[in-house]
Write a protein that holds these residues in place. Structure first.
Motif, PDB file in Angstrom:
ATOM      1  N   LEU A 257       0.844  -1.203   0.000  1.00 15.63           N
ATOM      2  CA  LEU A 257       0.000   0.000   0.000  1.00 15.63           C
ATOM      3  C   LEU A 257       0.879   1.252   0.000  1.00 15.63           C
ATOM      4  O   LEU A 257       0.624   2.211  -0.735  1.00 15.63           O
ATOM      5  N   LEU A 258       1.920   1.232   0.834  1.00 16.84           N
ATOM      6  CA  LEU A 258       2.800   2.401   0.904  1.00 16.84           C
ATOM      7  C   LEU A 258       3.567   2.578  -0.410  1.00 16.84           C
ATOM      8  O   LEU A 258       3.778   3.704  -0.873  1.00 16.84           O
ATOM      9  N   GLU A 259       3.950   1.459  -1.022  1.00 13.47           N
ATOM     10  CA  GLU A 259       4.610   1.544  -2.330  1.00 13.47           C
ATOM     11  C   GLU A 259       3.672   2.207  -3.340  1.00 13.47           C
ATOM     12  O   GLU A 259       4.089   3.064  -4.125  1.00 13.47           O
ATOM     13  N   GLU A 260       2.392   1.817  -3.300  1.00 13.51           N
ATOM     14  CA  GLU A 260       1.414   2.406  -4.208  1.00 13.51           C
ATOM     15  C   GLU A 260       1.317   3.923  -3.990  1.00 13.51           C
ATOM     16  O   GLU A 260       1.292   4.701  -4.943  1.00 13.51           O
ATOM     17  N   GLN A 261       1.281   4.315  -2.721  1.00 13.20           N
ATOM     18  CA  GLN A 261       1.194   5.756  -2.447  1.00 13.20           C
ATOM     19  C   GLN A 261       2.439   6.478  -2.955  1.00 13.20           C
ATOM     20  O   GLN A 261       2.350   7.613  -3.447  1.00 13.20           O
ATOM     21  N   LYS A 263       4.255   5.545  -5.547  1.00 13.72           N
ATOM     22  CA  LYS A 263       4.167   5.623  -7.008  1.00 13.72           C
ATOM     23  C   LYS A 263       3.194   6.724  -7.428  1.00 13.72           C
ATOM     24  O   LYS A 263       3.415   7.409  -8.420  1.00 13.72           O
TER      25      LYS A 263
END
Lengths: 485, 277
Positions: A257-261, A263
């Motif tokens: 989820l944090l990676e998505e944020q 990106k």
């Protein structure tokens, strides 16, 4: 970069001298000049000292192998054999590396190598009544890049591990040939999609080196900002994947989820989630402006990431799986050419951002995280510390974005040679560019961190056990595309 | 472990809203799309965009010309080759090529990716296929992904589908390990020589009925690595493709749109190379 012309016979002495001074060989590759092969050795004499490129005429009989002396050159020599048909004498592993189908001529020279060996996937042969063999891949469960792995094991214990890489070799270096530098950035971005920014940056800096051009301050700071955004999203991905390998499902979901944020922040900064389409030789392709909600979102991401790291650090089931797993001793890391968080986790204190500053890193020096244990925990620890430091750097850089132009004209002269480098999330990326008489690209050589670290990785697997394999692989965090190119 | 249970609960719901199948905005603020060819006529004997395109997605054709003018030169654009690098829109002197935010451009027929100034016909076969898929798989789909030589950009965005923001599982769509349990073969990458056989073996292992999606410019046409000594031309001439998802790399919302398009649960936004709206 200093360029030296050497006779082939001087290479061993020069390497001895370099190593005695605390330097390190980086790679070797071949170029073609008027039908002759020239070997190019890239050497790093040490912190703050300029890199050296040794140009050596390949003798008619072939080039003596340096792989016994400097093991990390072993793969580069084999690749040179495959791609340029350069004979390498007395190589300890005289087999093809990147191209397996033996009848094809070497792509750069259209010549056939004199020596012909089938590519063995097992060195040495492993036999025994109780030995089991497992071939895994190239298509693996879930969404993974393609590579094949062969295990010889008894019960849980792995006797021998042999990765079969380069199934995805796309011949990217050859594709640069004949392109104008501005157009070729697009290609550099797509060598390794999750390292797009670092690859493009190293390529642009190589062209700028050949052209003798200084990039304006605003572009320099933006380049560092984008580089740190790349580190942040990749390191968050790394933590999520490591949590996944240790069956920590909520931890995996949080990391993803944090990676998505991160990106999404990248897209808000430059219009592309993987930070492509933004650099060009001479600066940036266009001026960038921060969206109004960028900084608040970055603050939220930082706070959530720090909470996440604290939570991982408190989870004994997670940490227990990492301690002593996949141990990489300092000397093996050095000899086999480990790079990035992997080498720093084995006590090698190197970071291009600090040692050879580029972009804005001369003014914003990063904290270089180190660990001495060399195991999966050490690699996790270094990634975590770099993630924290990445947020600190971003805050510093974004607080002081200078005004002004983001691009200067950058025309490399005909026949020029340039070197560029960047510390990507996975380690050091180098591009050497050779221009032809029309100032188009004649030869581009890429040293990518996943190539370096895949060379190292099997040394941490031999003699380990099957249950730890996935965790160990995740703790390296290498890509296949960057390795195979 | 209980620490993580509370941690997860306290984090609340992270999944984006999905309103009636239109994912075009979901989480993709600022994301650049593919170029559009506007009605603005080209400058005379100008070919800078064709020269700037790294994947030969653009070519010059006889165009219908502007309002009240004679037919002149115009550009045709193949979205199946476009990598959205934005170079053409940067160099175009006349605004014929315009930047856009169009990225949910998955289509069922290859011809729908090809913009030609002359009007194109609709592909009836693709529409039949779509209804057949809709009947069988409307509510659930199992995917076998095969990386046949990508830069890892597509994998990065595919993996993102499983993160809590997109949460692909809520739509009844799952990745599966065995091709024998798969309905859809999702292919990324340019199809290098050593990957051709494993790819074919995976496709042949899948039970009928089965479908194939080509994701990204590499799988559709070879992308930046096309036709080199090692790079292939994507799935062209290898296995039949049911859904084409252009882009480099297509973002997760674009992938979700493409999957739902296959299932007949979302609309195609590109017809004959012409984006809606």
């Amino acid at each position: 970069m200093r360029i030296l012309h050497l006779p082939a016979g001087d290479i061993p002495n020069n390497i001895d001298h370099l190593l005695a001074q605390g330097g390190r060989m980086l790679m070797v590759y071949a170029t073609q000049i008027e039908g002759r092969n020239e070997a190019c050795y890239l050497a790093a004499p040490g912190i703050g000292k300029p890199f050296q490129l040794w140009l050596v005429d390949v003798p008619p009989g072939g080039l003596p192998s340096m792989a016994v002396h400097v093991p990390l050159l072993g793969w580069y020599e084999r690749e040179m054999q495959d791609l340029s048909g350069v004979g390498v004498l007395n190589h300890p592993e005289p087999f093809p590396l990147v191209i397996e189908h033996g009848d094809m001529p070497a792509p750069f020279t259209q010549t056939h190598s004199t020596a012909h060996y089938p590519a063995p996937h097992i060195v040495p042969e492993v036999e025994g009544d109780d030995v089991q063999e497992l071939d895994f891949g190239p298509i693996r469960a879930d969404v993974f890049e393609s590579a094949q792995f062969r295990f010889f094991y008894i019960g849980e214990r792995i006797l021998r591990y042999q990765p079969r890489l380069f199934l995805k070799h796309r011949g990217m270096e050859k594709r640069f040939q004949g392109l104008a530098p501005d157009a070729a950035v697009i290609l550099a971005e797509r060598v390794s999609g999750v390292g797009a920014l670092a690859h493009a940056l190293a390529f642009c800096q190589a062209i700028e080196d050949a052209a003798g051009v200084q990039v304006p301050p605003r572009a320099r700071v933006w380049r560092s900002v984008l580089g740190e955004l790349e580190r942040v999203y990749n390191h968050l991905h790394y933590l999520g994947a490591l949590a996944d390998a240790t069956s920590l499902k909520v931890g995996q979901a949080e990391g993803r989820l944090l990676e998505e944020q991160a990106k999404q922040l990248a897209a808000r900064a430059c219009g592309q989630r993987l930070l492509m389409n933004v650099l060009r030789p001479g600066g940036l392709r266009r001026n960038l402006a921060l969206m109004a909600d960028f900084l608040p979102r970055l603050d939220q991401l930082e706070a959530a990431s720090l909470r996440y790291l604290d939570q991982l650090e408190r989870t004994s089931t997670f940490l227990d799986r990492l301690h002593t797993t996949g141990s990489l001793p300092h000397t093996v890391a050095f000899d086999q050419g480990a790079t990035g968080p992997v080498e720093r986790a084995s006590g090698l204190d190197r970071d291009l951002r600090r040692d050879h500053p580029y972009a804005a890193y001369a003014d914003y020096s990063p904290l270089v995280a180190l660990h001495q244990d060399g195991d999966a925990y050490a690699r996790y620890h270094v990634h975590g510390a770099e993630l924290r430091a990445g947020f600190d750097l971003l805050r510093g850089l974004l607080g002081h974005l200078p005004d002004g132009a983001v691009h200067v004209p950058c025309t490399a002269s005909a026949g020029g040679i340039g070197l560029g480098w960047a510390e990507s999330p996975r380690g050091s990326v180098y591009y050497v560019v050779h221009l032809d008489r029309n100032a188009r690209l004649e030869r581009v050589k890429i040293k990518s961190p996943s190539y370096s670290n895949w060379r190292v990785f099997p040394y941490t697997v031999h003699g380990s056990n099957m249950m730890d394999y996935a965790i160990n692989e995740a703790s390296f965090g290498s890509t296949i595309a960057g390795c195979d190119r | 472990m209980s620490l993580w249970t509370f941690f997860g609960l306290a984090r609340g719901r992270a999944t984006s809203d999905w309103d009636g199948g239109d994912l075009r905005e979901a989480g993709q603020a600022g994301v650049q799309g593919m170029p559009r060819v506007s009605a603005q006529p080209c400058a005379e004997s100008c070919a800078v965009c064709v020269a700037a395109c790294p994947t030969d997605a653009l070519r010059l054709v006889e165009g219908p010309g502007g309002v009240g003018t004679a037919p002149g030169q115009s550009v045709a654009l193949d979205y199946g080759r476009c990598i959205a690098c934005q170079r053409c829109v940067e160099v175009c002197p006349t605004d014929t090529l315009k930047a856009s935010y169009d990225w949910a451009l998955a289509v069922r027929a290859r011809s729908d990716l090809q913009f030609d100034p002359a009007p194109a016909a609709l592909d009836a076969l693709a529409l039949d296929l779509q209804s057949a898929i809709a009947r069988r798989f409307r509510h659930s789909l199992h995917i076998r992904h095969v990386d046949a030589g990508s830069c890892n950009g597509c994998e990065s965005e595919l993996q993102a589908l499983m993160n809590p923001f997109y949460n692909l599982h809520r739509l009844g769509i799952f990745f599966t390990a065995s091709p024998r349990a798969a309905d859809l073969l999702l292919v990324t990458g340019t199809v290098t020589e050593p990957m051709r056989e494993p790819l074919r073996a995976a496709w042949e292992a899948m039970p009928e009925p089965k479908w194939v999606m080509a994701m990204g410019a590499c799988a559709i046409s070879g992308g930046v690595a096309r036709e080199g000594y090692a790079g292939g031309s994507g799935l062209q001439g290898l296995i039949p493709v049911d859904v084409y998802l252009p882009g480099c790399a297509p973002n997760p919302a674009a992938i979700m749109h493409a999957l739902l398009l296959l299932l007949g649960r979302s609309e195609q936004h590109l017809h004959g190379g012409r984006p809606d709206g």
